[in-house]
Design a protein around this motif. Structure first.
Motif, short mmCIF file in Angstrom:
data_model
loop_
_atom_site.label_atom_id
_atom_site.label_comp_id
_atom_site.label_asym_id
_atom_site.label_seq_id
_atom_site.Cartn_x
_atom_site.Cartn_y
_atom_site.Cartn_z
N TYR A 1 28.60 29.07 66.56
CA TYR A 1 29.37 28.08 67.30
C TYR A 1 30.86 28.33 67.06
N PRO A 2 31.66 28.26 68.12
CA PRO A 2 33.12 28.39 67.94
C PRO A 2 33.71 27.09 67.40
N THR A 3 34.82 27.20 66.73
CA THR A 3 35.56 26.01 66.28
C THR A 3 37.03 26.40 66.20
N TYR A 4 37.89 25.41 66.11
CA TYR A 4 39.33 25.69 66.06
C TYR A 4 39.90 25.46 64.67
N MET A 5 39.05 25.23 63.69
CA MET A 5 39.52 25.02 62.32
C MET A 5 39.34 26.32 61.55
N LYS A 6 40.44 26.90 61.09
CA LYS A 6 40.40 28.23 60.46
C LYS A 6 39.69 28.21 59.11
N CYS A 7 39.84 27.14 58.36
CA CYS A 7 39.20 27.04 57.04
C CYS A 7 38.37 25.77 56.99
N ILE A 8 37.05 25.93 56.85
CA ILE A 8 36.16 24.77 56.78
C ILE A 8 35.75 24.60 55.32
N ASP B 1 26.34 41.34 56.13
CA ASP B 1 25.38 42.30 56.67
C ASP B 1 24.70 41.76 57.93
N VAL B 2 24.64 40.45 58.06
CA VAL B 2 24.04 39.85 59.26
C VAL B 2 25.11 39.20 60.13
N GLY B 3 26.34 39.63 59.94
CA GLY B 3 27.43 39.19 60.82
C GLY B 3 28.12 37.91 60.40
N ILE B 4 27.86 37.41 59.19
CA ILE B 4 28.52 36.19 58.73
C ILE B 4 29.62 36.58 57.75
N ASP B 5 30.84 36.28 58.09
CA ASP B 5 31.98 36.70 57.29
C ASP B 5 32.59 35.50 56.58
N LYS B 6 32.82 35.67 55.29
CA LYS B 6 33.51 34.69 54.44
C LYS B 6 32.87 33.29 54.47
N ASP C 1 35.80 30.60 56.04
CA ASP C 1 37.24 30.58 55.77
C ASP C 1 37.87 31.79 56.44
N MET C 2 38.53 31.57 57.57
CA MET C 2 39.21 32.63 58.29
C MET C 2 40.73 32.48 58.22
N SER C 3 41.20 31.69 57.26
CA SER C 3 42.64 31.39 57.19
C SER C 3 43.48 32.61 56.87
N ALA C 4 42.88 33.62 56.23
CA ALA C 4 43.65 34.81 55.86
C ALA C 4 43.68 35.86 56.96
N ASP C 5 42.96 35.63 58.04
CA ASP C 5 42.87 36.62 59.12
C ASP C 5 43.20 35.94 60.44
N GLU D 1 40.93 36.87 63.54
CA GLU D 1 39.51 36.51 63.53
C GLU D 1 39.33 35.07 64.01
N GLU D 2 38.42 34.89 64.96
CA GLU D 2 38.13 33.55 65.48
C GLU D 2 37.28 32.78 64.47
#
Length: 559
Positions: free
Chosen positions: A277-284, A520-525, A542-546, A549-550
């Protein structure tokens, strides 16, 4: 049952070349009788003639049934034929039945009822055929599962037996080491004792000789003998002369948890599907499932709380709260969310209203609501025994906010060996009441490196076990940095590790079953975790450092 074919034509009674059958007359005919005689009879114009090759086919059988339908006798009045069908009683009836038994009932043509019943049977036939195909396929699958299950069973059994042999060999080696140590100690002690015995016997012999000599001197009238006997070493003969005594050892057998030594038989979760699911919060930093595809998510570094409907067709943010630092979220049985906010526990109702549930004189770090609506709160307070120092504490509250009990390093006991050092917990950043009613705590003991551990204690306040990370080859270069924890329906614990961007799968006693690098299954951080009522795992990242990355939320369905 199909009638037996006659040996000769039943019209001319001479020809044996029987080719046809009249269903109405129920006669077998030769070619000539059929074409020249039977077909010329006026009353047989509408008779149904079939070739013998068609006998026994479903169509022919149905035609025979329709002919017999006209001759079907009533079950009640055996001398009468059925001519209508009673809807109320669901049976064919005759004219006498109508007058005597079935007055005011609903009737229909017997042919119509027959066709309806026949259509239903045909439909049933198709359904049965489909079910047979399904059962055949299921039988094949079950046989395959059985074969795979047997193979897997034998593999696991072999592993257990190999483990048993390893344990036996290890116990045998340890027993041999302890026995050798005992034999060595006794050998040295026995040699020392034997040397002392020899010295004792020699000394005793010397003393007896001296005693006899002295006795002779005392009986003698010769004074010279008194002067000849040296008495200066008599004192030395009476001094202790033994260097050692026997060393007495005791053997203290240790309690053995056999299942713990052999290992545990657990069902490892397998991923069936992953929904993104997409979201607009970079760090959950925290995620909590509400219902369907609705979740509460927060970013405590930016003080934002959102309630979002993640459905692709109707994706929308249902609620946004700014300037509120939510440390943790948990759901009550009635669907409200309890938030850990500073020194308050707040309630976010299903209608979106935010209100204070309880004010505490401490800083709350995490919150968990169990199936009994008890609240487990991890917090830090000022240490009463050390001024200026902070103390980690876990409170258990009832649904009205009254304290039931509390745990901290001053009150907690542990069940480890006495020589094993245990640091309890200092900073309980996550807490979970397990399905077995233990208390699971993530202790973020080093806030600068995020390194920490997982501790499990029982309701009596005894720490049962702690987990300090995986020792596999891929993990040696990383600190264990647990951030969030969730429990599966099969009583396994999933711990997100921000040090390795992985999820650790732990057994009931915190023994590592798998260290899953979920990229390995496409889940990052992976960062925050929660499970919903159906057992699905929700992951906030947590995508705050990238910046490229969506940000995403993952929902994993286990098989």
């Amino acid at each position: 049952m199909e009638a037996q074919i006659s040996a000769v034509c039943q019209f001319c009674e001479t020809s044996r070349e029987i080719k046809w059958r009249c269903l109405n007359c129920d006669l077998f005919l030769c070619r000539i009788c059929n074409s020249r005689i039977h077909s010329k009879i006026m009353s047989s114009v509408e008779h149904k003639i079939i070739h013998l090759d068609q006998c026994g086919t479903e169509e022919v059988v149905n035609n025979i049934r329709k002919l017999d339908l006209k001759q079907m006798k009533c079950q009640t009045h055996h001398d009468r034929k059925c001519f209508v069908f009673c809807r109320n009683c669901n049976e064919p009836i005759c004219s006498s039945c109508i007058l005597n038994i079935h007055q005011n009932h609903i009737f229909c043509e017997i042919d119509d009822a027959y066709e309806e019943k026949l259509a239903h049977i045909e439909s049933l036939k198709v359904e049965i055929k489909s079910n047979i195909a399904f059962m055949t396929n299921e039988e094949t699958l079950l046989q395959e599962y059985e074969l795979k299950g047997k193979e897997h069973h034998m593999e696991i059994r072999t592993l257990i037996l190999n483990r048993e042999e390893e344990v036996k060999q290890e116990i045998a080696r340890k027993s041999k080491d302890v026995s050798n140590e005992l034999e060595t100690e006794w050998h040295n002690t026995e040699q020392s004792i034997n040397r002392d015995i020899e010295l004792c016997l020699k000394t005793k012999s010397d003393l007896l000789k001296r005693k006899d000599n002295i006795h002779k001197i005392l009986k003698s009238h010769d004074p010279r003998l008194v002067f000849d006997e040296g008495l200066t070493d008599v004192k030395q003969l009476h001094q202790p002369m033994f260097s050692k005594r026997a060393r007495l050892f005791q053997f203290f057998p240790k309690t053995i948890e056999t299942k713990g030594i052999i290992g545990d038989l657990v069902e490892k979760p397998k991923i069936e599907s992953i929904t993104v699911y997409p979201t607009y919060m970079k760090c959950i930093s925290c995620i909590s499932h509400c219902e369907a595809e609705t979740v509460l998510i927060c970013n405590n570094s930016e003080d934002i709380l959102k309630k979002e409907d993640l459905n692709y067709d109707t994706y929308q943010t249902l609620k946004t709260l700014q300037d509120i630092r939510v440390m943790d979220i948990s759901q009550t049985k009635d669907g409200h969310a309890i938030l850990s906010v500073g020194d308050d526990l707040k309630i976010l109702t299903k209608t979106g209203q935010l209100k204070t549930f309880l004010h505490l004189d401490l800083i709350t770090l995490c919150i968990h609501v169990n199936y009994e609506n008890e609240l487990f709160v991890g917090a830090i307070v000022e240490d009463p025994d050390n001024e200026g120092e902070e103390l980690g504490i876990v409170l258990v509250l009832d649904e009205d906010g009254n304290t039931i009990c509390s745990f901290d390093k001053r009150t907690i006991n542990h069940s480890f060996d006495e020589d094993e050092e245990v640091d309890m917990f200092d900073y309980p950043s996550r807490v979970l009441n397990t399905k077995k009613d233990d208390i699971l705590i993530i202790d973020s003991s080093n806030l600068s490196t995020f390194a920490g551990k997982v501790v499990i204690l029982n309701r009596s306040g005894h720490i049962v076990r702690e987990y300090n990370g995986c020792e596999c080859e891929n993990c040696n270069d990383f600190n264990f940095c647990p951030f969030d924890i969730a429990e599966t329906h099969s009583n396994l614990f999933l711990v997100s590790d921000i040090g390795k961007h992985s999820i650790h799968v732990l057994g009931a006693t915190l023994k590592i079953l798998a260290c899953s690098f979920v990229d390995d299954v496409g889940i990052d951080k992976p960062l925050s975790l929660c499970t919903d009522a159906s057992g699905k795992l929700w992951i906030g990242c947590d995508m705050s450092a990238d910046d490229d990355e969506e940000p995403k939320i993952y929902c994993i369905t286990f098989n």
